[in-house]
Design a protein around this motif. Structure first.
Motif, mmCIF file in Angstrom:
data_model
loop_
_atom_site.group_PDB
_atom_site.id
_atom_site.type_symbol
_atom_site.label_atom_id
_atom_site.label_comp_id
_atom_site.label_asym_id
_atom_site.label_seq_id
_atom_site.Cartn_x
_atom_site.Cartn_y
_atom_site.Cartn_z
ATOM 1 N N PHE A 1 15.453 5.572 -12.020
ATOM 2 C CA PHE A 1 14.865 6.403 -13.075
ATOM 3 C C PHE A 1 13.376 6.125 -13.172
ATOM 4 C CE2 PHE A 1 14.140 3.423 -16.639
ATOM 5 C CZ PHE A 1 14.872 2.328 -16.213
ATOM 6 N N CYS A 2 12.671 7.045 -13.793
ATOM 7 C CA CYS A 2 11.234 6.897 -14.008
ATOM 8 C C CYS A 2 11.028 6.417 -15.444
ATOM 9 C CB CYS A 2 10.517 8.231 -13.780
ATOM 10 S SG CYS A 2 8.734 8.108 -14.004
ATOM 11 N N ALA A 3 10.505 5.217 -15.593
ATOM 12 C CA ALA A 3 10.410 4.601 -16.926
ATOM 13 C C ALA A 3 9.458 5.353 -17.846
ATOM 14 C CB ALA A 3 9.968 3.145 -16.790
ATOM 15 N N GLU B 1 7.377 9.180 -17.664
ATOM 16 C CA GLU B 1 6.944 10.366 -16.925
ATOM 17 C C GLU B 1 5.518 10.704 -17.359
ATOM 18 O OE1 GLU B 1 8.020 12.004 -14.427
ATOM 19 O OE2 GLU B 1 10.160 11.546 -14.233
ATOM 20 N N THR B 2 4.604 10.442 -16.470
ATOM 21 C CA THR B 2 3.168 10.523 -16.735
ATOM 22 C C THR B 2 2.720 11.937 -17.108
ATOM 23 O OG1 THR B 2 3.136 8.976 -14.895
ATOM 24 C CG2 THR B 2 1.003 9.676 -15.749
ATOM 25 N N ILE B 3 3.348 12.921 -16.525
ATOM 26 C CA ILE B 3 2.927 14.309 -16.731
ATOM 27 C C ILE B 3 3.553 14.888 -17.999
ATOM 28 C CG2 ILE B 3 3.090 16.648 -15.753
ATOM 29 C CD1 ILE B 3 2.748 15.273 -12.962
ATOM 30 N N GLN C 1 0.851 -1.196 0.000
ATOM 31 C CA GLN C 1 0.000 0.000 0.000
ATOM 32 C C GLN C 1 0.887 1.247 0.000
ATOM 33 O OE1 GLN C 1 -3.712 -0.259 2.294
ATOM 34 N NE2 GLN C 1 -2.916 -2.145 3.187
ATOM 35 N N GLY C 2 0.257 2.387 -0.024
ATOM 36 C CA GLY C 2 1.020 3.631 0.070
ATOM 37 C C GLY C 2 1.371 4.248 -1.269
ATOM 38 N N GLY C 3 1.054 3.559 -2.340
ATOM 39 C CA GLY C 3 1.296 4.130 -3.662
ATOM 40 C C GLY C 3 2.773 4.137 -4.031
ATOM 41 N N ALA C 4 3.017 4.525 -5.265
ATOM 42 C CA ALA C 4 4.402 4.641 -5.724
ATOM 43 C C ALA C 4 5.144 5.677 -4.883
ATOM 44 C CB ALA C 4 4.427 5.031 -7.198
ATOM 45 N N SER C 5 4.422 6.696 -4.430
ATOM 46 C CA SER C 5 5.074 7.780 -3.680
ATOM 47 C C SER C 5 5.727 7.279 -2.396
ATOM 48 C CB SER C 5 4.043 8.861 -3.341
ATOM 49 O OG SER C 5 3.457 9.354 -4.518
ATOM 50 N N THR C 6 5.136 6.283 -1.757
ATOM 51 C CA THR C 6 5.746 5.738 -0.539
ATOM 52 C C THR C 6 7.077 5.047 -0.857
ATOM 53 O OG1 THR C 6 3.626 5.525 0.568
ATOM 54 C CG2 THR C 6 5.394 4.131 1.384
ATOM 55 N N GLN C 7 7.143 4.452 -2.049
ATOM 56 C CA GLN C 7 8.403 3.766 -2.413
ATOM 57 C C GLN C 7 9.550 4.773 -2.547
ATOM 58 O OE1 GLN C 7 7.549 0.711 -1.917
ATOM 59 N NE2 GLN C 7 5.432 1.490 -2.005
ATOM 60 N N PHE C 8 9.224 6.025 -2.851
ATOM 61 C CA PHE C 8 10.294 7.030 -2.957
ATOM 62 C C PHE C 8 11.124 7.085 -1.667
ATOM 63 C CE2 PHE C 8 7.463 9.804 -5.985
ATOM 64 C CZ PHE C 8 7.607 8.856 -6.987
ATOM 65 N N ALA C 9 10.461 6.852 -0.523
ATOM 66 C CA ALA C 9 11.177 6.807 0.758
ATOM 67 C C ALA C 9 11.656 5.388 1.077
ATOM 68 C CB ALA C 9 10.268 7.306 1.886
ATOM 69 N N VAL D 1 -0.818 0.754 -8.979
ATOM 70 C CA VAL D 1 -1.578 0.022 -9.995
ATOM 71 C C VAL D 1 -2.639 0.853 -10.704
ATOM 72 C CG1 VAL D 1 -1.198 -2.168 -8.801
ATOM 73 C CG2 VAL D 1 -3.336 -0.879 -8.411
ATOM 74 N N GLN D 2 -2.922 2.049 -10.180
ATOM 75 C CA GLN D 2 -4.130 2.763 -10.642
ATOM 76 C C GLN D 2 -4.018 3.384 -12.029
ATOM 77 O OE1 GLN D 2 -2.033 3.689 -8.310
ATOM 78 N NE2 GLN D 2 -1.803 5.882 -8.129
ATOM 79 N N LYS D 3 -2.861 3.261 -12.679
ATOM 80 C CA LYS D 3 -2.730 3.775 -14.035
ATOM 81 C C LYS D 3 -3.068 2.679 -15.036
ATOM 82 C CE LYS D 3 -1.025 7.311 -11.922
ATOM 83 N NZ LYS D 3 0.371 7.593 -11.641
ATOM 84 N N ALA E 1 13.441 1.189 -11.045
ATOM 85 C CA ALA E 1 12.630 1.993 -11.959
ATOM 86 C C ALA E 1 11.181 2.100 -11.515
ATOM 87 C CB ALA E 1 12.707 1.420 -13.369
ATOM 88 N N ASP E 2 10.672 3.313 -11.628
ATOM 89 C CA ASP E 2 9.263 3.610 -11.375
ATOM 90 C C ASP E 2 8.499 3.373 -12.681
ATOM 91 O OD1 ASP E 2 6.778 4.692 -10.914
ATOM 92 O OD2 ASP E 2 7.508 6.653 -10.232
ATOM 93 N N PHE E 3 7.751 2.289 -12.715
ATOM 94 C CA PHE E 3 6.975 1.911 -13.906
ATOM 95 C C PHE E 3 5.488 2.202 -13.728
ATOM 96 C CE2 PHE E 3 10.618 -0.370 -15.632
ATOM 97 C CZ PHE E 3 10.353 -0.480 -16.995
ATOM 98 N N SER E 4 5.155 3.105 -12.812
ATOM 99 C CA SER E 4 3.735 3.283 -12.477
ATOM 100 C C SER E 4 2.841 3.452 -13.694
ATOM 101 C CB SER E 4 3.551 4.490 -11.561
ATOM 102 O OG SER E 4 4.126 4.230 -10.302
ATOM 103 N N SER E 5 3.278 4.283 -14.644
ATOM 104 C CA SER E 5 2.360 4.604 -15.733
ATOM 105 C C SER E 5 2.625 3.843 -17.025
ATOM 106 C CB SER E 5 2.353 6.120 -15.986
ATOM 107 O OG SER E 5 3.667 6.595 -16.134
ATOM 108 N N ASN E 6 3.629 2.932 -17.035
ATOM 109 C CA ASN E 6 3.720 2.057 -18.218
ATOM 110 C C ASN E 6 3.911 0.601 -17.817
ATOM 111 O OD1 ASN E 6 6.384 2.401 -17.407
ATOM 112 N ND2 ASN E 6 7.193 2.711 -19.460
HETATM 113 C C1 LIG Z 1 1.011 8.368 -10.512
HETATM 114 C C2 LIG Z 1 2.487 8.180 -10.429
HETATM 115 C C3 LIG Z 1 3.155 8.164 -9.200
HETATM 116 C C4 LIG Z 1 2.439 8.382 -7.892
HETATM 117 O O1 LIG Z 1 1.669 7.276 -7.628
HETATM 118 P P1 LIG Z 1 0.851 7.166 -6.256
HETATM 119 O O2 LIG Z 1 0.437 5.734 -6.302
HETATM 120 O O3 LIG Z 1 -0.277 8.139 -6.350
HETATM 121 O O4 LIG Z 1 1.781 7.475 -5.152
HETATM 122 C C5 LIG Z 1 4.507 7.969 -9.193
HETATM 123 N N1 LIG Z 1 5.177 7.777 -10.336
HETATM 124 C C6 LIG Z 1 4.580 7.787 -11.538
HETATM 125 C C7 LIG Z 1 5.384 7.574 -12.770
HETATM 126 C C8 LIG Z 1 3.213 7.989 -11.617
HETATM 127 O O5 LIG Z 1 2.600 7.983 -12.811
#
Ligand SMILES: *Cc1c(COP(=O)(O)O)cnc(C)c1O
Length: 408
Positions: free
Chosen positions: A195-197, A199-201, A121-129, A241-243, A218-223
């Protein structure tokens, strides 16, 4: 039980979309009338024609057949007499759901046996720490590549715990490119490279796996699951997982087991990957329903033929929209360098930026919603994750062309 369900559908339609034309072309009144006739009890899987094409960056659209399956099983999962939401996470039913989700994820991604799969839990943002707390001491140095907003947030969080070397940044170019690996200024003895695989924004995506001598994180949240990935090249992959996978609440961590067991004494148990691995992600109550929904999506992706097939679809969808941009004679523009354009998140602007508001509003009236760009960059953004059908991409491209001809 029946009444609230029957009331909620028309209410939902009324709230968001009073002026929206439906995908099937029928107008609001007609849709509302038909929605009123729907009884969720007699027709559990009915109201799909009034769904919009949702280009949200996250939480994002989910496959309709997955939502329908969840709906069918919502109140009584496979004859268990209860909803997945009501089950003990230690009971055999939920354990079977979690085990299948993990097995399917391993099969889909070809995850080697020496990697742990965690559902946290805690989202990708928690993994940053969690990442510096698990893999470093305060004296260590780590390398980060900064390619956009999420990579920047990861850096900011890591700086609280460890010496961060920003080995490369595209900030001077407003994050429209990825600095070539030959230009990275890596530190000697770094504990890992992050690195962020995707960048969602900013809509900037790595098209290759960096080769460095230290564990890659690697942060793969959005791919995540948008294409095949060679997991064996990574120390750790993580994704909210929400992406691209399921409803918000669960974060997947895939981590090589030899990296575990070095967390700091002050690392909270909840953030300690070794503790979570020892407890099969059930040190405490896991995000059960989100894991269940992810499991349905994973099963579907396997049946679709796996990630090569998924990637083919995604490339075709993204191409439809990028082609609409490049074929517009500069009416629409994507600021991102061609070579690193994301297959998932497509930011674009208009030459006449005064028209952007109208573009977004008119698109919404035509059933194409959530196209407003992130507040930090403006313009528009179309997120076309796995669950966005080709039909949605094509409808957006067509709308872009029509909007242009109507305004010139
Ligand atoms: C949305 C997103 C996050 C943040 O995800 P949370 O689950 O809201 O913490 C981090 N990294 C990437 C690349 C994202 O798209």
């Amino acid at each position: 039980m029946q009444a609230p369900l029957e009331i909620s559908r028309p209410a939902m339609l009324r709230r968001g979309n009073s002026r929206v034309l439906r995908n099937n072309g029928s107008n609001y009144k007609a849709v509302r009338k038909s929605a009123k006739q729907i009884s969720c009890v007699s027709s559990p899987a009915a109201p799909t024609t009034d769904r919009l094409f949702n280009f949200s960056a996250g939480p994002a659209c989910l496959p309709i057949d997955v939502l329908q399956e969840a709906q069918e099983d919502l109140i009584n999962w496979k004859g268990s007499g209860m909803s997945v939401m009501e089950m003990s996470h230690r009971g055999k039913d939920f354990i079977s759901i979690a085990d299948k989700a993990e097995a399917d994820l391993r099969a889909l991604m070809g995850i080697p046996d020496n990697y742990k799969v965690l559902f946290l839990q805690g989202g990708a943002s928690t993994q940053f720490a969690s990442i510096p707390l698990n893999f470093t001491t305060a004296e260590d140095t780590v390398d980060y590549i900064q390619t956009g907003s999420w990579g920047s947030k990861a850096i900011k969080e890591a700086q609280k715990y460890v010496n961060v070397n920003v080995a490369a940044t595209d900030k001077p170019n407003n994050f429209t490119n990825i600095p070539a690996q030959s230009e990275w200024e890596l530190s000697s003895g770094a504990k890992y490279l992050h690195f962020c695989a995707n960048e969602t924004i900013q809509g900037v995506e790595f098209k290759y796996t960096p080769e460095v001598g230290v564990p890659l994180i690697a942060d793969f949240s959005s791919n995540f699951l948008s294409k095949p990935v060679d997991v064996s090249k990574y120390g750790m992959i993580y994704a909210g997982v929400q992406k691209n996978l399921g409803p918000a609440g669960c974060t997947v961590v895939i981590v090589r087991d030899d990296l575990l067991g070095n967390s700091r004494p002050e690392c909270p148990a909840m953030l300690d990957y070794a503790i979570m691995a020892e407890n099969d992600s059930m040190y405490n109550t896991p995000p059960c329903f989100s894991i269940y929904m992810c499991g349905l999506v994973l099963d579907k992706l396997l049946k679709m033929g796996g990630l090569s097939e998924v990637e083919k679809n995604n490339k075709a969808k993204a191409a439809v929209i990028y082609d609409a941009i490049s074929g517009s004679d500069g009416y629409y523009n994507c600021p991102v360098n061609d070579a690193v354009r994301s297959c998932m998140n497509i930011p674009f602007t208009m030459a006449d930026s005064d028209l952007e508001k109208e573009f977004i509003a008119t698109a919404a009236e035509n059933g194409l919603v959530q196209l407003k760009g992130h507040r930090s960059v403006g313009g528009m953004r179309a997120s076309v994750y796995n669950a966005m059908p080709m039909e949605g991409a094509e409808k957006l491209a067509k709308f872009m062309k029509e909007f242009q001809s109507n305004h010139s």
